[in-house]
Write an enzyme that holds these catalytic residues in place. Structure first.
Site, PDB file in Angstrom:
ATOM      1  N   ASP A 156      -4.988   4.505  -9.670  1.00  0.00           N
ATOM      2  CA  ASP A 156      -4.668   4.523 -11.101  1.00  0.00           C
ATOM      3  C   ASP A 156      -5.472   5.606 -11.812  1.00  0.00           C
ATOM      4  O   ASP A 156      -4.968   6.308 -12.698  1.00  0.00           O
ATOM      5  CB  ASP A 156      -4.989   3.172 -11.740  1.00  0.00           C
TER       6      ASP A 156
ATOM      7  N   SER B 286      -5.337  -8.596  -1.244  1.00  0.00           N
ATOM      8  CA  SER B 286      -6.611  -8.344  -0.574  1.00  0.00           C
ATOM      9  C   SER B 286      -7.522  -7.509  -1.455  1.00  0.00           C
ATOM     10  O   SER B 286      -7.087  -6.860  -2.411  1.00  0.00           O
ATOM     11  CB  SER B 286      -6.372  -7.603   0.759  1.00  0.00           C
TER      12      SER B 286
ATOM     13  N   VAL C  30       3.812   1.568  -1.349  1.00  0.00           N
ATOM     14  CA  VAL C  30       4.339   1.718  -2.706  1.00  0.00           C
ATOM     15  C   VAL C  30       3.274   2.306  -3.626  1.00  0.00           C
ATOM     16  O   VAL C  30       3.565   3.178  -4.457  1.00  0.00           O
ATOM     17  CB  VAL C  30       4.826   0.356  -3.244  1.00  0.00           C
TER      18      VAL C  30
ATOM     19  N   ASP D 257       3.745  -2.978  -6.595  1.00  0.00           N
ATOM     20  CA  ASP D 257       2.895  -3.234  -5.425  1.00  0.00           C
ATOM     21  C   ASP D 257       2.167  -4.571  -5.531  1.00  0.00           C
ATOM     22  O   ASP D 257       2.074  -5.325  -4.562  1.00  0.00           O
ATOM     23  CB  ASP D 257       1.915  -2.078  -5.192  1.00  0.00           C
TER      24      ASP D 257
ATOM     25  N   ASP E  73       0.831  -1.209   0.000  1.00  0.00           N
ATOM     26  CA  ASP E  73       0.000   0.000   0.000  1.00  0.00           C
ATOM     27  C   ASP E  73       0.863   1.257   0.000  1.00  0.00           C
ATOM     28  O   ASP E  73       0.524   2.264  -0.641  1.00  0.00           O
ATOM     29  CB  ASP E  73      -0.927   0.013   1.220  1.00  0.00           C
TER      30      ASP E  73
END
Length: 241
Positions: free
Chosen positions: A91, A80, A31, A69, A29
């Protein structure tokens, strides 16, 4: 297409780096967040000023976090739903910053309202293209189509053109400046075609799913006129207004 082949290649290349970060206690997370922040900074600091080369270099360095990641999560066995949601959401933020930075350039020092509008269209269409797939999958459809221009193609076409255009700062031929406008038009048209492809696919898959398993009409609360009828008025109950 690029997403299929390039992602597999760069995933293999970046696997040792992902393992190194895990050994240093860095989380996937973190990253994701750092990578998005770097892309946003590179796009909104350099692009509006016309510094396309350095903006592209900065964005490219951080955009690989999108591969690192996920690689880290798989190696650590901690994939997850939250991680997938965070990655997908950020993104969209990164993409918006890239095309938003280009739109700011053309709205300001670039002085080209048409290309400003094209940049905004690239920003919006990219978001909608992603949304159509996500929304289709959320209602149980496979959305079995990739489309002409996906995120990887949008980024590669735009960033390569921006970087080459930026070489003019170092004395490169002036004709390189035409590459970015051409790239933006290509991305805009390609995104529109991809959007149409996905909408048509979702419509077909939805029709097939409904034919195989017709949706049930929603039932209302039971009332005095029947299980799904409207509640009786006071006059029907024998009372007076």
């Amino acid at each position: 297409m690029l997403n299929k082949y390039a992602r597999a290649f760069f995933t293999r290349v970046l696997t040792p780096f992902a393992a190194f970060l895990l050994r240093r206690g860095v989380s996937p997370d973190a990253v994701t967040l750092i990578g998005t922040a770097g892309v946003v900074a590179g796009a909104l600091v350099f692009f509006p000023r016309g510094e396309f080369f350095w903006g592209t270099i900065t964005i490219t360095l951080f955009v690989f976090s999108d591969l690192v990641d996920g690689n880290m999560a798989r190696q650590a066995g901690i994939s997850s739903r939250w991680g997938a949601f965070l990655d997908s959401t950020l993104d969209r933020v990164a993409d918006a910053a890239i095309f938003g930075g280009l739109a700011l350039w053309y709205a300001g020092l670039g002085n080209d309202n048409v290309l400003c509008a094209v940049s905004i269209f690239c920003l919006a269409s990219g978001q909608v293209v992603s949304y159509t797939k996500a929304r289709g999958e959320s209602i149980g459809l496979p959305v079995a189509v990739n489309g002409l221009v996906e995120r990887a193609e949008r980024l590669v076409i735009s960033l390569v053109a921006a970087g080459l255009s930026g070489l003019q700062t170092f004395g490169a031929p002036s004709w390189l400046g035409v590459l970015l406008p051409v790239a933006l038009w290509l991305v805009a048209v390609g995104s529109l075609v991809t959007l149409i492809q996905r909408v048509v696919t979702v419509r077909r898959e939805a029709a097939e799913a409904d034919a195989a398993n017709p949706p049930q009409a929603p039932s209302g609360p039971a009332g005095p006129t029947g299980p799904t009828g409207p509640p009786a008025s006071s006059a029907q109950q024998g009372g007076t207004a």
